[in-house]
Design a protein around this motif. Structure first.
Motif, PDB file in Angstrom:
ATOM      1  N   LYS A 156       0.442  -0.990   0.084  1.00  0.00           N
ATOM      2  CA  LYS A 156       0.063  -0.322  -0.401  1.00  0.00           C
ATOM      3  C   LYS A 156       0.853   1.154  -0.310  1.00  0.00           C
ATOM      4  CE  LYS A 156      -0.839  -0.114   4.990  1.00  0.00           C
ATOM      5  NZ  LYS A 156      -0.532  -1.066   5.125  1.00  0.00           N
ATOM      6  N   THR A 166       2.200   1.933  -3.277  1.00  0.00           N
ATOM      7  CA  THR A 166       1.097   2.015  -3.955  1.00  0.00           C
ATOM      8  C   THR A 166       1.062   3.793  -4.430  1.00  0.00           C
ATOM      9  OG1 THR A 166       0.641   0.438  -3.817  1.00  0.00           O
ATOM     10  CG2 THR A 166      -1.422   1.495  -5.340  1.00  0.00           C
ATOM     11  N   TYR A 203      -5.464  -1.160  -5.838  1.00  0.00           N
ATOM     12  CA  TYR A 203      -4.332  -1.447  -4.742  1.00  0.00           C
ATOM     13  C   TYR A 203      -4.653  -3.122  -5.064  1.00  0.00           C
ATOM     14  CZ  TYR A 203      -8.207  -0.939  -2.305  1.00  0.00           C
ATOM     15  OH  TYR A 203      -9.960  -0.363  -1.711  1.00  0.00           O
TER      16      TYR A 203
END
Length: 307
Positions: free
Chosen positions: A46, A49, A178
């Motif tokens: 995450k 990303t 994601y």
């Protein structure tokens, strides 16, 4: 660039301000180093990303004409035998979608692989998704030279002061895809042998809430398992047919592995001070203590162990 246009739409003004500051750090990086001497460590987590899209925004005004890479910036991914298939798939999809030109590094010895990459490419700065709460991230700043005993390069940490909450506010406000594991209760990703869905997100029927619903960011790493516990606690991972990260479609869910209260030792989270001590002793941002060349010490908490 949609990210720049979307900053004003972020519902949390603190996150909006942090986003602008992170982009400024990246623009400064692009001013200090030639673009082809900057590399992005993209691990599919995450935080990584978030960084992908901040980088895209930072180079949007560089008028770069390179057809591959983020404005000419290199990207790499350290492949490991225990990677989640979902993570690999997400990295590959992102590579194709944004023309990242991700180089997959397969050298088992992390330090040797990094040294080889730096010597081949001449990279001088590596952009990372490290945050203060990550293992070995607490003493880093936005610009932090590599650790003693490692090849010289600059670690660039644009989201070093971001929280778990900040990450999810950004990702959801920007409506970017994601890794789908986060929609199945995983809040911090390591490898298949040491990562479980977060027990704080477990519903009464045994399924899990998505990661962005975790109210207390201090519980982010509850799903990380010690090596001794993981041998009996983690069941084989089955890839979800269609991960449900934003923009990835709605598929048939498979229930993630459940906790085994007889063998899992971390159902109740440690106090924050003990969590920090525990995480600081990990070698690669994972909870198995594997001697993979000291990933966290070299790249910071999330350089290769996903978060």
């Amino acid at each position: 660039m949609e990210i720049l246009q979307g900053i004003d739409e972020i519902p949390d003004p603190v996150v909006s301000d942090k986003t602008r500051k992170a982009i400024q750090v990246l623009r400064r990086t692009c001013a200090l180093y030639p673009l082809d001497k900057i590399a992005f460590s993209f691990n599919g987590g995450k935080d990584s990303t978030v960084l992908l899209h901040l980088l895209r925004a930072a180079v949007a005004e560089q008028n770069a004409s390179e057809s591959c890479g983020i404005g000419g910036i290199k990207s790499f991914y350290f492949s490991k035998t225990d990677d989640f298939p979902d993570v690999k798939d997400f990295v590959e999809r992102s590579d194709e979608l944004y023309s990242l030109g991700v180089e997959h590094l397969t050298e088992p010895d992390f330090k040797r692989g990094l040294c080889d990459y730096l010597s081949r490419t001449g990279v001088m700065a590596i952009v990372l998704g490290t945050r203060k709460g990550d293992p070995n991230g607490g003493n880093q700043d936005c610009f932090c030279p590599s650790s003693d005993g490692w090849p010289p390069f600059m670690r660039v940490n644009p989201i070093i002061d971001w929280t778990y909450h900040d990450v999810w506010v950004f990702l959801r406000a920007m409506h970017v895809p994601y890794c789908g594991l986060y929609d199945h209760g995983y809040t911090s990703l390591g490898g298949t042998g040491n990562t479980l869905p977060n027990s704080a997100l477990r519903r009464s029927d045994g399924t899990y809430e998505p990661a962005y619903k975790l109210a207390d960011g201090r519980l982010e790493r509850v799903g990380r398992v010690h090596l001794a516990a993981s041998k009996g606690a983690v069941r084989p991972h089955h890839t979800h047919a269609q991960p449900q990260g934003q923009g990835q479609g709605q598929g048939q869910e498979e229930h993630p592995p459940r906790f085994n209260p007889q063998t899992t030792t971390h159902l109740l989270p440690l106090p924050p001070n003990q969590q920090q001590q525990q995480e600081g002793s990990q070698t690669d941002g994972r909870s198995d203590g594997s001697a993979a060349g000291g990933r966290a010490g070299a790249l910071g908490g999330s350089g290769s162990g996903r978060t």
